[in-house]
Structures are given as structure tokens and as C-alpha cells.
Design a protein around this motif. Sequence first.
Motif, PDB file in Angstrom:
ATOM      1  N   GLY A 230       0.912  -1.323  -0.219  1.00  0.00           N
ATOM      2  CA  GLY A 230      -0.051  -0.307   0.045  1.00  0.00           C
ATOM      3  C   GLY A 230       0.685   0.899  -0.152  1.00  0.00           C
ATOM      4  O   GLY A 230       0.447   2.354  -0.391  1.00  0.00           O
ATOM      5  N   PHE A 231       2.000   1.155   0.990  1.00  0.00           N
ATOM      6  CA  PHE A 231       3.071   2.752   0.862  1.00  0.00           C
ATOM      7  C   PHE A 231       3.239   3.157  -0.759  1.00  0.00           C
ATOM      8  O   PHE A 231       2.831   3.852  -1.087  1.00  0.00           O
ATOM      9  CB  PHE A 231       3.978   2.015   1.899  1.00  0.00           C
ATOM     10  CG  PHE A 231       4.797   4.302   2.270  1.00  0.00           C
ATOM     11  CD1 PHE A 231       4.086   4.678   3.674  1.00  0.00           C
ATOM     12  CD2 PHE A 231       5.508   3.657   1.190  1.00  0.00           C
ATOM     13  CE1 PHE A 231       4.899   5.932   2.974  1.00  0.00           C
ATOM     14  CE2 PHE A 231       6.489   4.915   1.628  1.00  0.00           C
ATOM     15  CZ  PHE A 231       6.053   6.405   2.387  1.00  0.00           C
ATOM     16  N   LYS A 232       3.834   2.215  -1.217  1.00  0.00           N
ATOM     17  CA  LYS A 232       4.743   2.309  -2.695  1.00  0.00           C
ATOM     18  C   LYS A 232       3.160   2.277  -3.329  1.00  0.00           C
ATOM     19  O   LYS A 232       3.408   3.226  -4.357  1.00  0.00           O
ATOM     20  CB  LYS A 232       4.989   1.552  -3.011  1.00  0.00           C
ATOM     21  CG  LYS A 232       6.555   0.922  -2.414  1.00  0.00           C
ATOM     22  CD  LYS A 232       7.028  -0.502  -3.014  1.00  0.00           C
ATOM     23  CE  LYS A 232       8.153  -0.271  -2.221  1.00  0.00           C
ATOM     24  NZ  LYS A 232       8.972  -1.921  -3.075  1.00  0.00           N
ATOM     25  N   GLN A 233       1.927   1.888  -3.217  1.00  0.00           N
ATOM     26  CA  GLN A 233       0.550   2.592  -3.975  1.00  0.00           C
ATOM     27  C   GLN A 233       0.637   4.074  -4.095  1.00  0.00           C
ATOM     28  O   GLN A 233       0.172   4.737  -5.020  1.00  0.00           O
ATOM     29  CB  GLN A 233      -0.477   1.549  -4.477  1.00  0.00           C
ATOM     30  CG  GLN A 233      -0.032  -0.061  -4.469  1.00  0.00           C
ATOM     31  CD  GLN A 233      -0.709  -1.133  -3.511  1.00  0.00           C
ATOM     32  OE1 GLN A 233      -2.588  -0.572  -3.032  1.00  0.00           O
ATOM     33  NE2 GLN A 233      -1.242  -2.584  -4.484  1.00  0.00           N
ATOM     34  N   VAL A 234       0.260   4.369  -3.227  1.00  0.00           N
ATOM     35  CA  VAL A 234      -0.085   5.414  -2.445  1.00  0.00           C
ATOM     36  C   VAL A 234       0.884   6.101  -2.598  1.00  0.00           C
ATOM     37  O   VAL A 234       0.107   7.657  -3.321  1.00  0.00           O
ATOM     38  CB  VAL A 234      -0.981   5.389  -1.515  1.00  0.00           C
ATOM     39  CG1 VAL A 234       0.466   5.641   0.001  1.00  0.00           C
ATOM     40  CG2 VAL A 234      -1.825   6.582  -1.198  1.00  0.00           C
ATOM     41  N   MET A 235       1.950   6.694  -2.723  1.00  0.00           N
ATOM     42  CA  MET A 235       2.919   7.402  -2.818  1.00  0.00           C
ATOM     43  C   MET A 235       3.383   7.549  -4.115  1.00  0.00           C
ATOM     44  O   MET A 235       3.582   8.762  -5.128  1.00  0.00           O
ATOM     45  CB  MET A 235       4.367   6.431  -2.491  1.00  0.00           C
ATOM     46  CG  MET A 235       4.628   6.364  -1.437  1.00  0.00           C
ATOM     47  SD  MET A 235       4.706   8.221   0.472  1.00  0.00           S
ATOM     48  CE  MET A 235       3.048   8.464   0.309  1.00  0.00           C
ATOM     49  N   SER A 236       3.158   6.672  -5.495  1.00  0.00           N
ATOM     50  CA  SER A 236       3.487   6.708  -6.606  1.00  0.00           C
ATOM     51  C   SER A 236       1.980   7.417  -7.792  1.00  0.00           C
ATOM     52  O   SER A 236       1.783   8.619  -8.196  1.00  0.00           O
ATOM     53  CB  SER A 236       3.234   5.546  -7.558  1.00  0.00           C
ATOM     54  OG  SER A 236       1.783   4.630  -7.045  1.00  0.00           O
ATOM     55  N   ALA A 237       0.730   7.509  -6.638  1.00  0.00           N
ATOM     56  CA  ALA A 237      -0.804   7.804  -6.333  1.00  0.00           C
ATOM     57  C   ALA A 237      -0.070   9.290  -6.803  1.00  0.00           C
ATOM     58  O   ALA A 237      -1.057  10.670  -6.951  1.00  0.00           O
ATOM     59  CB  ALA A 237      -1.372   7.403  -5.848  1.00  0.00           C
ATOM     60  N   LEU A 238       0.496   9.737  -5.397  1.00  0.00           N
ATOM     61  CA  LEU A 238       0.435  11.333  -4.397  1.00  0.00           C
ATOM     62  C   LEU A 238       1.111  12.471  -5.643  1.00  0.00           C
ATOM     63  O   LEU A 238       1.439  13.064  -4.899  1.00  0.00           O
ATOM     64  CB  LEU A 238       0.682  11.009  -3.575  1.00  0.00           C
ATOM     65  CG  LEU A 238      -0.073  10.809  -1.971  1.00  0.00           C
ATOM     66  CD1 LEU A 238       1.264  11.100  -1.177  1.00  0.00           C
ATOM     67  CD2 LEU A 238      -1.294  11.806  -2.257  1.00  0.00           C
ATOM     68  N   GLU A 239       2.130  11.534  -6.619  1.00  0.00           N
ATOM     69  CA  GLU A 239       2.775  12.766  -8.125  1.00  0.00           C
ATOM     70  C   GLU A 239       1.633  13.462  -8.603  1.00  0.00           C
ATOM     71  O   GLU A 239       1.461  14.616  -8.639  1.00  0.00           O
ATOM     72  CB  GLU A 239       3.760  11.102  -8.312  1.00  0.00           C
ATOM     73  CG  GLU A 239       4.679  11.153  -7.189  1.00  0.00           C
ATOM     74  CD  GLU A 239       5.362  10.019  -8.902  1.00  0.00           C
ATOM     75  OE1 GLU A 239       5.580   9.965  -9.788  1.00  0.00           O
ATOM     76  OE2 GLU A 239       7.265  10.155  -8.498  1.00  0.00           O
ATOM     77  N   VAL A 240       0.371  12.297  -8.605  1.00  0.00           N
ATOM     78  CA  VAL A 240      -0.729  12.844  -9.542  1.00  0.00           C
ATOM     79  C   VAL A 240      -1.143  13.824  -8.443  1.00  0.00           C
ATOM     80  O   VAL A 240      -1.438  14.660  -9.219  1.00  0.00           O
ATOM     81  CB  VAL A 240      -1.182  12.146 -10.114  1.00  0.00           C
ATOM     82  CG1 VAL A 240      -2.635  12.368 -10.374  1.00  0.00           C
ATOM     83  CG2 VAL A 240      -0.626  11.065 -10.227  1.00  0.00           C
ATOM     84  N   GLY A 241      -1.292  13.659  -7.516  1.00  0.00           N
ATOM     85  CA  GLY A 241      -1.820  15.044  -6.474  1.00  0.00           C
ATOM     86  C   GLY A 241      -1.470  15.810  -6.196  1.00  0.00           C
ATOM     87  O   GLY A 241      -1.898  16.898  -6.358  1.00  0.00           O
ATOM     88  N   ARG A 242       0.072  15.605  -6.153  1.00  0.00           N
ATOM     89  CA  ARG A 242       0.715  16.953  -6.586  1.00  0.00           C
ATOM     90  C   ARG A 242       0.668  17.639  -7.360  1.00  0.00           C
ATOM     91  O   ARG A 242       0.934  19.353  -7.281  1.00  0.00           O
ATOM     92  CB  ARG A 242       2.267  16.895  -5.647  1.00  0.00           C
ATOM     93  CG  ARG A 242       2.530  15.887  -4.234  1.00  0.00           C
ATOM     94  CD  ARG A 242       3.882  15.639  -3.530  1.00  0.00           C
ATOM     95  NE  ARG A 242       3.098  15.190  -2.790  1.00  0.00           N
ATOM     96  CZ  ARG A 242       4.285  15.074  -1.829  1.00  0.00           C
ATOM     97  NH1 ARG A 242       4.628  13.583  -2.721  1.00  0.00           N
ATOM     98  NH2 ARG A 242       3.567  13.675   0.410  1.00  0.00           N
TER      99      ARG A 242
END
Length: 382
Positions: A230-242
Motif C-alpha cells: 500500500g505505501f508504494k501504491q499511494v506514494m506513486s499516486a500522490l505524484e498525481v495529486g501534487r
Amino acid sequence: MDEVLDREIVDAVRRFVERDVIPNASALEHRDEYPHAMVATMRELGLFGATIPADFGGLGLSFLTYARVMEELSRGWMSLAGVINSHLIMAYVIANHGTDAQKKYFLPAMARGEKRGGLALTEPHAGSDVQSIRTTAVRRGDDYILSGSKMFITNARHGTMLAVAAKTNPHADPAYAGISMFAVEKSDRGPTVSRNLDKLGYKGIDTCEVLFEDVAVPAANLIGGAEGAGFKQVMSALEVGRINVAARAVGVGQAAFETAIRYSQQRTAFGKPICQHQAVQLLLADMATRVEAARLLVANAARKKDASERCDVEAGMAKLFASEACAKISLDAMRVLGGYGFMADFPVERFYRDAPLMMIGEGTNEIQALVIARGLLARYPI
């Protein structure tokens, strides 16, 4: 998608903003009223499927075009971009890390806006320090039982599901290795959306506390089908969020600049329009330069994401610079308008109240600076 179609989508969003958003945003914002009609139009425009692949019914926009769309929305009202951002972060996690069955089940409905998602990551005691979350997920037969609480959750009340970060192994070392992501659909069994949070800005959109009180979630909704990813999944998605948050800052900054430069040509002082006074000209030049620099940083981060390259440094730079620029530009716009900039009849006070959200959301700017520095040190070893 080709450039012509991308441009048509951006133009359609711009027309929507000019026609429906700008004339009505201030009244809705001051009442802190959810913009149901505007959200319905965004759904008709296909924006809930903006970055969802066309194979699953989405528009399949590039992240560069997506950033331009978010800028246009935020030029009208920043809160609207938040409705889309949280939804598409969840969609990104599923599209890039979900099982085939999860993609087929969730993504087409998300692209149509029938299922609307959010990201349940932050907790009352754990914001940027994601590893410190305490929400747990315990396997029990064909279900996981989720227990814990989440804070500052966008789309919690008006959305239909959440991407929830929970610890399937609270004793993992390192701690992030025990985090898993779940696609949780709301039902009468939970989770409980306990209260709407009263905010300085970013109004009109539901930002809530969410409680998980032994909520049963099918094991099939463990994103990717394996615990601990989960951590790696959400970190990659937060690039989109930023990238999204940085684009929002560009949009708000652009709106503040446009309001200031128009007003400066209409307001007279000492016998001439105030735009002819050097002090005001210096403010306008600085505002426009910061907006353009921020826009270019957003485009750079989006292009790297489109190329499937790691862009944590570039997204962090864009988010850091654009949000700080937005805060300064909104304050400088207030200076140009003088007393009118402080009045609720003009939109500048809304821009000023919305700007801090971009400095805090998707990781504080202090965290962005650390991410940037660590990334640069890795790129320049000695």
C-alpha cells in the motif's frame, strides 16, 4: 489522445468555467454549499474519467492536459478541482496497481462518475508521516475488518467509496511494509462519516472525519491482491495529486492576477489609472512572472509523469513553488485592490483564503522541500 482533442476538452472546461462557475462560485462558497449542479456538469464533460484509460471508458488524458484542465477549473473555483483530484488518485491506484477484476469492476463506473472516490490516508495524529497511521485491517475469513479513524477526507460525504490505507501488519519493520490499500464502498454497515470540518477556505466541498468501527471489507477489495504494497501504491499516486495541487495553485494565481490587472486599469488615483503608477506595475509584473514560472514547473512534472518516469522531485518542486507563489500573488492582488480586495463582494478574499490549502495539502511544503533535497542528493552522489 491527439492534441486537437485535448485542446477541445480544455476549451470546453474553460467555457464551463466562464459560463457556470465564475458567476456563481462566490455565492456558493460563502454559503459553504456543495456545488451539485457544477459537479453534474463536470460528470457530463467526462472529467471524472479524465486520466482513466480509454479501455475502461475514461478520457485517457495525458497528465499535461489534466493539469491544464485543473488550472482552468481552479481559475473559476479551486474547490471543484478537489472533487476530481481525490477521485482520480483512487482511480490511479486501481488502474496501476489493482487486479484485473478490480479494474474491470471499479474503473468504468468511476469514469462515468457513478462511483466517486476519495483517499482516506490522513489520520488525526498522522499527516505527512504516512507510516504512523494506526488504522488496522485484520483478515477474518473472506473479509478484512477495518478499525480506525481518518481525518480531512475529501469526497467523504458525497462520494461513494474510499481508497483506505490500513496496517495489515502493525509490527512490520520498516513500518511502511505493513501498509495495505483497500477499495472500500460505503454502505449502511460503514464507514461512518461523522462530521463536516469547518475550514478557512476550500469551502463548498465535503471535507470530513471518517470512522471505521469494525467495518467488514471483502478480501477481494485489497488493492493488488497482496498485503504490504500500500505505501508504494499511494506514494506513486500522490505524484498525481501534487501535480493537481500545483495546477490548482496556478489557476488561483492566474485568477488573482487577472482580477488585479483588470481592476488596476479601471481604478484611478492621483488623476490616472493606478496601473500607470510604478508601484502597481512592479506588483503586476512580479505576479505574472510567478504564475508563468509555476505553470512551466507543473508542465515539466506532468511531462515526466506522462513518460512514466519517477517525478517525485519535479512534482514536489512544482507543488512547492506554485503554492508559495499563489499565496503571494493572492496577497499582492489584495494590495492592488486595496480595501475592495478585503471585501467579500470581490473574489480576491476567496483566493487569499484558498491559497494556504495548496501549501498544506498533499504533503506540507516543508515535506516537499525534504523530498526534493533527498531526491537531489540521490541524483548527485559523490
